[in-house]
Motif scaffolding. Structure first.
Motif, short mmCIF file in Angstrom:
data_model
loop_
_atom_site.label_atom_id
_atom_site.label_comp_id
_atom_site.label_asym_id
_atom_site.label_seq_id
_atom_site.Cartn_x
_atom_site.Cartn_y
_atom_site.Cartn_z
N GLY A 1 0.66 -1.18 0.16
CA GLY A 1 0.03 0.04 0.02
C GLY A 1 0.87 1.26 -0.11
O GLY A 1 0.57 2.20 -0.69
N GLU A 2 1.86 1.07 0.59
CA GLU A 2 2.90 2.16 0.85
C GLU A 2 3.40 2.50 -0.53
O GLU A 2 3.57 3.90 -0.86
CB GLU A 2 4.02 2.07 1.86
N ALA A 3 3.77 1.69 -1.48
CA ALA A 3 4.46 1.79 -2.61
C ALA A 3 3.48 2.36 -3.55
O ALA A 3 3.60 3.07 -4.40
CB ALA A 3 4.75 0.26 -3.25
N LEU B 1 0.62 4.16 -2.77
CA LEU B 1 0.52 5.74 -2.42
C LEU B 1 1.75 6.54 -3.10
O LEU B 1 1.29 7.50 -3.59
CB LEU B 1 0.56 5.57 -0.74
N ALA B 2 2.80 6.04 -2.81
CA ALA B 2 4.07 6.61 -3.20
C ALA B 2 4.12 6.99 -4.89
O ALA B 2 4.38 8.10 -5.44
CB ALA B 2 5.33 6.06 -2.91
N ARG B 3 3.50 5.90 -5.44
CA ARG B 3 3.40 5.83 -7.09
C ARG B 3 2.47 6.91 -7.09
O ARG B 3 2.53 7.83 -8.24
CB ARG B 3 2.97 4.66 -7.58
N ILE B 4 1.16 7.25 -6.65
CA ILE B 4 0.23 7.96 -6.88
C ILE B 4 0.85 9.54 -6.75
O ILE B 4 0.37 10.49 -7.21
CB ILE B 4 -1.34 7.97 -6.18
N GLN B 5 1.49 9.66 -5.66
CA GLN B 5 1.91 10.99 -5.16
C GLN B 5 2.93 11.44 -6.18
O GLN B 5 2.88 12.27 -6.59
CB GLN B 5 2.59 10.74 -3.90
N GLU B 6 3.57 10.47 -6.72
CA GLU B 6 4.87 10.71 -7.75
C GLU B 6 4.01 11.37 -8.89
O GLU B 6 4.55 12.17 -9.38
CB GLU B 6 5.55 9.34 -8.04
N ILE B 7 2.97 10.50 -9.53
CA ILE B 7 2.37 10.92 -10.91
C ILE B 7 1.60 12.00 -10.43
O ILE B 7 1.62 12.86 -11.46
CB ILE B 7 1.53 9.64 -11.25
N GLU C 1 -13.53 9.93 -0.12
CA GLU C 1 -13.25 8.65 0.22
C GLU C 1 -12.11 8.29 -0.91
O GLU C 1 -11.40 7.23 -0.27
CB GLU C 1 -14.47 7.69 0.00
N MET C 2 -12.25 8.54 -2.01
CA MET C 2 -11.07 8.33 -3.15
C MET C 2 -9.72 8.80 -2.32
O MET C 2 -8.83 7.98 -2.58
CB MET C 2 -11.53 9.09 -4.42
N ILE C 3 -9.62 9.86 -1.69
CA ILE C 3 -8.19 10.39 -1.22
C ILE C 3 -7.95 9.36 -0.11
O ILE C 3 -6.84 9.12 0.12
CB ILE C 3 -8.24 11.92 -1.03
N ARG C 4 -8.93 9.03 0.59
CA ARG C 4 -8.82 8.19 1.92
C ARG C 4 -8.14 6.79 1.55
O ARG C 4 -7.30 6.43 2.16
CB ARG C 4 -10.01 8.25 2.86
N LYS C 5 -8.72 6.31 0.56
CA LYS C 5 -8.24 5.09 0.25
C LYS C 5 -6.91 4.98 -0.32
O LYS C 5 -6.21 4.26 -0.34
CB LYS C 5 -9.35 4.52 -0.96
N THR C 6 -6.82 6.05 -1.28
CA THR C 6 -5.15 6.32 -1.72
C THR C 6 -4.28 6.52 -0.66
O THR C 6 -3.32 5.83 -0.65
CB THR C 6 -5.24 7.52 -2.68
N GLN D 1 -5.33 1.57 -0.49
CA GLN D 1 -6.11 0.50 -0.65
C GLN D 1 -6.51 0.43 -2.51
O GLN D 1 -7.13 1.28 -3.03
CB GLN D 1 -7.48 0.85 -0.14
N GLN D 2 -5.61 -0.41 -3.21
CA GLN D 2 -5.76 -0.44 -4.49
C GLN D 2 -7.12 -0.79 -4.98
O GLN D 2 -7.37 -0.69 -6.29
CB GLN D 2 -4.52 -1.48 -5.01
N ASP D 3 -8.17 -1.35 -4.17
CA ASP D 3 -9.41 -1.51 -4.90
C ASP D 3 -10.07 -0.13 -5.26
O ASP D 3 -10.99 -0.17 -5.81
CB ASP D 3 -10.27 -2.10 -3.66
N VAL D 4 -9.34 1.14 -4.97
CA VAL D 4 -9.86 2.44 -5.18
C VAL D 4 -9.75 2.29 -6.85
O VAL D 4 -10.44 2.98 -7.38
CB VAL D 4 -8.80 3.55 -4.64
N LEU D 5 -8.97 1.50 -7.56
CA LEU D 5 -8.99 1.43 -9.01
C LEU D 5 -10.15 0.89 -9.78
O LEU D 5 -10.33 1.12 -10.90
CB LEU D 5 -7.61 0.70 -9.48
N SER D 6 -10.83 0.17 -8.95
CA SER D 6 -12.10 -0.38 -9.47
C SER D 6 -13.20 0.33 -9.26
O SER D 6 -14.33 0.01 -9.43
CB SER D 6 -12.14 -1.88 -9.16
N THR D 7 -13.18 1.49 -8.54
CA THR D 7 -14.29 2.38 -8.42
C THR D 7 -14.75 3.29 -9.59
O THR D 7 -13.75 3.64 -10.53
CB THR D 7 -14.05 3.46 -7.13
N LYS D 8 -15.91 3.91 -9.83
CA LYS D 8 -16.01 4.75 -10.82
C LYS D 8 -15.78 6.30 -10.47
O LYS D 8 -15.66 6.95 -11.36
CB LYS D 8 -17.86 4.50 -10.82
#
Ligand code: SF4
Ligand code: SF4
Length: 134
Positions: free
Chosen positions: A11-13, A15-21, A51-56, A60-67
């Motif tokens: 999960g840390e990895a 999060l770091a990837r989303i922060q980087e992009i 909630e989207m930012i909290r999951k990120t 929590q990578q299941d955020v990728l399957s949300t609309k």
């Protein structure tokens, strides 16, 4: 008793990837909810912007399957009101990029029936394609 949520190494990895992009300080979010209250698309989303930012935040990578990330219209209503200066549209964009790199298409334009495709506003198709090619 309050349940303490822990972030995993994976999960840390994530999060770091989303922060980087995105270039956004995701961990600065304090879950005030202002973004959710400001978002014109929130009623159509399966999870709210906060909630989207909290999951990120929690990796929590299941955020990728949300609309929600696909429905973000990058209108910046949340961005201008966020007390932490976070641009959620960039986070939604980063989530979409991760999803697209996994070759999981959100919209199959060829699969839309021809009569409906003919009625679709052009801007909707352009918007969808921009999300494919971001
Ligand atoms: S407005 Fe900003 S700080 Fe508040 S929940 Fe949304 S992203 Fe987090
Ligand atoms: S930028 Fe996206 S998440 Fe923020 S208010 Fe607009 S549609 Fe909602």
């Amino acid at each position: 008793m309050t349940k303490i949520m822990m972030i995993t190494k994976e999960g840390e990895a994530f999060l770091a990837r989303i922060q980087e992009i995105s270039g956004e300080a995701i961990t600065a979010c304090d879950q005030c909810g202002t973004c959710s209250g400001s978002c014109p698309m929130a009623s159509e989303m399966d999870i709210t912007p906060s909630e989207m930012i909290r999951k990120t935040q929690m990796g929590q990578q299941d955020v990728l399957s949300t609309k929600a990330m696909w429905l973000c219209a990058a209108c910046f209503a949340c961005t201008v009101r966020c007390p932490r200066g976070i641009d959620l549209s960039k986070i939604a964009e980063a989530l979409r990029q991760i999803s697209l790199r996994q070759a999981v298409d959100h919209i199959d334009i060829a699969g839309i029936p021809a009569p409906e495709r003919a009625r679709l506003p052009q801007i909707a198709l352009v918007g969808a394609m921009r999300k494919f090619t971001s």
